[in-house]
Design an enzyme around this catalytic site. Structure first.
Site, PDB file in Angstrom:
ATOM      1  CE1 TYR A  32       0.088  -1.730   9.873  1.00 45.57           C
ATOM      2  CE2 TYR A  32       0.801  -0.778   7.802  1.00 45.57           C
ATOM      3  CZ  TYR A  32       0.540  -0.655   9.152  1.00 45.57           C
ATOM      4  OH  TYR A  32       0.741   0.549   9.776  1.00 45.57           O
ATOM      5  CE  LYS A 146       4.287  -1.157   8.800  1.00 46.58           C
ATOM      6  NZ  LYS A 146       3.883   0.125   9.354  1.00 46.58           N
ATOM      7  CD  GLU A 184       5.708   4.381  17.026  1.00 47.35           C
ATOM      8  OE1 GLU A 184       6.514   4.183  16.103  1.00 47.35           O
ATOM      9  OE2 GLU A 184       5.002   3.480  17.511  1.00 47.35           O
ATOM     10  CG  LEU A 208       6.829  -0.354  13.467  1.00 47.22           C
ATOM     11  CD1 LEU A 208       6.041  -1.619  13.752  1.00 47.22           C
ATOM     12  CD2 LEU A 208       6.394   0.243  12.138  1.00 47.22           C
TER      13      LEU A 208
HETATM   14  N1  PDD Z   1       3.808   3.357   8.884  1.00 52.20           N
HETATM   15  N2  PDD Z   1       5.812   3.979  13.508  1.00 52.20           N
HETATM   16  C1  PDD Z   1       4.563   3.672  13.126  1.00 52.20           C
HETATM   17  C2  PDD Z   1       3.509   3.634  14.177  1.00 52.20           C
HETATM   18  C3  PDD Z   1       4.278   3.397  11.787  1.00 52.20           C
HETATM   19  O1  PDD Z   1       3.022   3.070  11.414  1.00 52.20           O
HETATM   20  C4  PDD Z   1       5.320   3.467  10.824  1.00 52.20           C
HETATM   21  C5  PDD Z   1       5.093   3.165   9.377  1.00 52.20           C
HETATM   22  C6  PDD Z   1       6.607   3.808  11.263  1.00 52.20           C
HETATM   23  C7  PDD Z   1       7.783   3.877  10.312  1.00 52.20           C
HETATM   24  O2  PDD Z   1       8.178   2.591   9.903  1.00 52.20           O
HETATM   25  P1  PDD Z   1       8.931   2.379   8.512  1.00 52.20           P
HETATM   26  O3  PDD Z   1      10.077   3.314   8.491  1.00 52.20           O
HETATM   27  O4  PDD Z   1       9.355   0.965   8.561  1.00 52.20           O
HETATM   28  O5  PDD Z   1       7.938   2.678   7.416  1.00 52.20           O
HETATM   29  C8  PDD Z   1       6.820   4.051  12.606  1.00 52.20           C
HETATM   30  C9  PDD Z   1       3.471   2.910   7.568  1.00 52.20           C
HETATM   31  C10 PDD Z   1       4.263   3.529   6.480  1.00 52.20           C
HETATM   32  C11 PDD Z   1       1.973   2.959   7.371  1.00 52.20           C
HETATM   33  O6  PDD Z   1       1.289   2.561   8.293  1.00 52.20           O
HETATM   34  O7  PDD Z   1       1.497   3.330   6.293  1.00 52.20           O
END
Ligand code: PDD
Length: 287
Positions: A32, A146, A184, A208
């Protein structure tokens, strides 16, 4: 009734029927993205498309036209009459017949896009801060994908919420290292400020590769003239940091305590706050 995109059609969400044999349900066999729209404009569309491609490669799911997700998202926003939203993209391997571990050669992936309305961002508002709890990073080793397999994050974030915290910070004993390190947040990348430097975990597969993470690293260099090091740090180092924050497409949040231990003076840090405004500048100045 909100309109969603589902397998080639823009339809009311109640009409979007998913097979009970979808491998996304049976095996968490899917990936996703979440893309933010502010005032009708998407932010960082290209990196989201590129990461979707990498994630699909990571789960060996070929044949998806990732370039189409941009136009589909734009149209979804218009059809829902939205200007501010977080658009969720999901690709699963679809229904491949009765439950089987073996992936057949012929597949019909399932593609869904949902636009979740968000309040318009106030460019002058300070970020919402809060505490965090640490959590064992029991996820698989391919955190660069992801994946829709989010149960470890969901359980840990729920525990954080019950404790009155806004995020969980994952800690993992990585092979080859003699200590546990912060990877993270449950749905965010984690940063610390230490002696005038910004530190975040390297993009080595155990986190991620966050798109906001990249934007903030660039903003730290370009707008703040600040050194950034992509290095591992321990939970103890995070506790002793001058500032801590987490970030994702949906938020940049100063972390003011961890496991009940106050970080610095317990207030959002000056550098974190500057980065928050630099991030908003980048979102709005592209418009
Ligand atoms: N989550 N690390 C993890 C484990 C994440 O699920 C996310 C984002 C990030 C940040 O990635 P980005 O800056 O590309 O949004 C880091 C999304 C927003 C979610 O699962 O809703």
């Amino acid at each position: 009734m909100p309109i969603v995109y589902h397998n080639g059609r823009f339809i009311e969400s109640s009409q979007a029927i998913r097979s009970i044999e979808d491998r996304g349900l049976l095996f968490a066999d899917g990936v996703y993205e979440v893309v933010r729209y502010d005032n009708g404009r998407p932010f960082a569309m290209r990196p989201h498309i590129d990461r979707l491609k990498r994630s699909l490669g990571g789960i060996e799911l070929p044949g998806i036209d990732c370039e189409a997700f941009g136009p589909w998202s734009d149209e979804l926003m218009v059809r829902n009459g939205l200007k501010d939203a977080r658009v969720y993209w999901q690709v699963t391997r679809g229904d491949t017949g009765p439950r089987s571990f073996y992936i057949p050669e012929h597949i019909e992936p399932s593609i869904t896009l949902i636009a979740y309305p968000a309040p318009p961002v106030d460019r002058k508002a300070f970020p919402t801060s809060g505490g965090a709890i640490s959590a064992d990073d029991c996820r698989w080793t391919r955190c660069w994908i992801k994946s829709t397999m989010l149960l470890p994050a969901s359980l840990a974030k729920t525990k954080a919420k019950s404790a009155g915290a806004i995020e969980c910070i994952f800690v993992r004993h990585k092979p080859g290292l003699d200590a546990h390190h912060v990877t993270e947040g449950g749905s965010t990348n984690a940063f610390i400020v230490r002696d005038g430097e910004l530190h975040t975990h390297p993009n080595d597969g155990w986190v991620l590769p966050g798109i906001t993470r990249e934007v903030l690293i660039d903003a730290a260099h370009a707008s703040l003239g600040m050194p950034v090091r992509e290095v591992c740090f321990t939970l103890e180092e995070l506790k002793q940091a001058d500032e801590v924050f987490v970030c994702s497409t949906t938020q940049l949040s100063p972390i003011t305590s961890i496991d009940g231990h106050t970080i610095a003076d317990g207030n959002p840090g000056a550098i974190t706050t500057k980065l928050h405004f630099a991030y908003l500048d980048r979102i709005f100045d592209q418009q």
